[in-house]
Design a protein around this motif. Sequence first.
Motif, PDB file in Angstrom:
ATOM      1  N   UNK A  85       0.815  -1.219   0.000  1.00 48.62           N
ATOM      2  CA  UNK A  85       0.000   0.000   0.000  1.00 48.62           C
ATOM      3  C   UNK A  85       0.847   1.267   0.000  1.00 48.62           C
ATOM      4  N   UNK A 110     -11.549   3.561  -5.833  1.00 49.06           N
ATOM      5  CA  UNK A 110     -11.048   3.043  -4.552  1.00 49.06           C
ATOM      6  C   UNK A 110      -9.670   3.598  -4.177  1.00 49.06           C
ATOM      7  N   UNK A 111      -8.739   3.482  -5.110  1.00 50.04           N
ATOM      8  CA  UNK A 111      -7.365   3.912  -4.817  1.00 50.04           C
ATOM      9  C   UNK A 111      -7.278   5.396  -4.499  1.00 50.04           C
ATOM     10  N   UNK A 114      -8.585   6.111  -1.080  1.00 52.51           N
ATOM     11  CA  UNK A 114      -7.643   5.710  -0.043  1.00 52.51           C
ATOM     12  C   UNK A 114      -6.524   6.738   0.092  1.00 52.51           C
ATOM     13  N   UNK A 115      -6.182   7.362  -1.023  1.00 53.90           N
ATOM     14  CA  UNK A 115      -5.107   8.368  -0.984  1.00 53.90           C
ATOM     15  C   UNK A 115      -5.631   9.733  -0.575  1.00 53.90           C
TER      16      UNK A 115
ATOM     17  N   UNK B 182      -5.062  -3.691  -0.849  1.00 50.00           N
ATOM     18  CA  UNK B 182      -3.766  -3.244  -0.318  1.00 50.00           C
ATOM     19  C   UNK B 182      -2.932  -2.597  -1.417  1.00 50.00           C
ATOM     20  N   UNK B 184      -4.091  -0.963  -3.773  1.00 54.10           N
ATOM     21  CA  UNK B 184      -4.682   0.364  -4.007  1.00 54.10           C
ATOM     22  C   UNK B 184      -4.599   1.213  -2.742  1.00 54.10           C
ATOM     23  N   UNK B 185      -3.491   1.117  -2.048  1.00 46.95           N
ATOM     24  CA  UNK B 185      -3.102   1.992  -0.945  1.00 46.95           C
ATOM     25  C   UNK B 185      -3.877   1.790   0.347  1.00 46.95           C
ATOM     26  N   UNK B 186      -4.709   0.725   0.458  1.00 48.13           N
ATOM     27  CA  UNK B 186      -5.418   0.505   1.711  1.00 48.13           C
ATOM     28  C   UNK B 186      -4.477  -0.174   2.704  1.00 48.13           C
TER      29      UNK B 186
END
Lengths: 361, 283
Positions: A85, A110-111, A114-115, B182, B184-186
């Motif tokens: 991640x 999603x990504x 999360x960022x 994970x 994707x930055x989780x």
Amino acid sequence: MAEQGLIERSAIELEGVVKEYLSHGEVVQAVKGVTLDIAEGEFFSLLGPSGCGKTTTMRMIAGFEEPSKGVVRLHGQDVTNVPPNRRDVNMVFQSYALFPHMSVWDNVAFGLKQKKTPQEEIRRRVGEMLEIVDLGGREKRRPRELSGGQQQRVALARALVNRPRALLLDEPLGALDLKLRQAMQLELKRIQREVGITFVYVTHDQSEALTMSDRIAVMNDGLVEQLAGPREIYERPASTFVAGFIGTSNLLSGTAAGGVLETGGGRVLVPGHDGEVSVTIRPEKIRISADKPDGELSALPGTVAEVVYLGTYTSYAVTLADGAEITVFQQNAQDATTTAERGDSVWLSWQARHSYVMESR
Amino acid sequence: MRRLTPYLLALPGWMWLAIFLVVPLAAMASVSLQTGNVIDGFVMTFSVSNYGDAIGGYSTQLVRSLVYGACATVAMLVIGYPVAYWIAFKGGSRKSVYLFLLLLPFFVSFVLRTISWGFLLADDGVLLGTLKSWGLLPAGFHVLATAFAVVAGLTYNWLPFMILPIYVALERVDPRVVEAAQDLYATRGAAFRKVVLPLSLPGVFAGVLMTFVPATADPVNAQVLGGTGNTMIGNIIQTEYLVNNDYPTASALSFTLMAVLLVGIFAYARVLGTENVLEAAAR
């Protein structure tokens, strides 16, 4: 690094990477020491049969596996022990691994969420990306409501929308049928040119690797057997494994003397080689004729054992005097000359430069 | 004939439901509206007041049952989810062994197991007696005959029914999907909250249904572990039937309990239906 920007910069570097794991109390090496230097913007393929370590190698680049030995660098930065991640690469999974409980839009966003990307920017970038992969208007669908090709494009969009420094693709076209796969190959290549991101592509399909890649690392048994461009891999395989794995090829071996290998009642020109050699010849480089050809050619007599008409070309299986079998492809062009029949005695010939010679070690 | 085949195949199931569910329910519904006593016999009088009397007389036990059932369900969820998660993701090749261990207690009778808990938790039993003799607990301390003992018993008895459906849901989660999150930055926590948890909610939903209903209606735990102050509605129904022979009151109470549970379940399904849960979790 004074020339930075002038020469190609490294996107991904692997240095002596080894991956060991325990299996039934025994240490098994899945990857036995791989060193690679993948340039920025390159379409790079890891090609090999299943179990050769290509997927493990990719998973170490993504961060899902930690190397037992060696170093992984992304853009010069050591990320060997950085979790996935916090790595600036994204992956397109085999069978896609889309989030089944989320809409297409939420999958792609999603990504960015999360960022903690600002809402407005998420909206813009997800919308743009869905246009690029031709999924506009399907934002609200669930993955299971999409066809295989569409799911594939969602997976691609979900990774690319984050503008990663490199995109890792694990056999992404494996689940698609042939026609769709060929269309997606061109599509992937177009997208890669458009976004200019480094692509690392894992596949066991040699034609896929040859079609799309700038460079290919052919892997076998945890090691890289050859690292070169598609043309060189195809025409100048570095080992018998590569020759056998890539395309169809003919293999002749024996003892050469004075640059000539006498075998099967004829001769094969191997200029500059002496002693034990093995020679690889691609089937489409061989000419088939009724009479013994003139000139400085490799020439072998044989009997046609099988003729298979395949549309654009015809495949001949020719048995040599010593029992070895040679495959020949002949284009069915409009001026196609010889048409040998089963049982015919023929001569096979090719130019010296089409023999790829390996001296046996 | 061929068009009838599916219906014929379903026939045994429908017969089963008719004979063992619809007929007894109808009989009980009829009894719940009768008046009389066991000696002179009961007569149908359409006495709806049976319901009012029953509910009025035992509302404390009814509410207590719902509260105990809810507490036990929450406890089962808190204990069961990690167990199901561990078996599904860390169980490796021994998954079936762990599942077997989970079901092992069922080889012993339900009542017997509950009575054993009575021994374990007795005022000077193995646990409390030892702790008291070491002076770690005051001599008057007791667990039996408290609400805690009843809820603990309920939790223990139905825990596997919570774990199994959650396990089944977690087992079906593709580990690659977790890796994708994970990638994707989780973080691990975010991947759990955004992906694993929502995908396991159908299992949680089923687990809650399968445990809340029987735990709320159970008479055994309250009787064996609860003493006099913790009677649940199941005990009342049992007493009315078997001791007082007041069949109308017992039937009316049974129907009331059934209605309350059905309304509760429908409300629960409405608010937390699988689709809605998934929608909410995807936000």
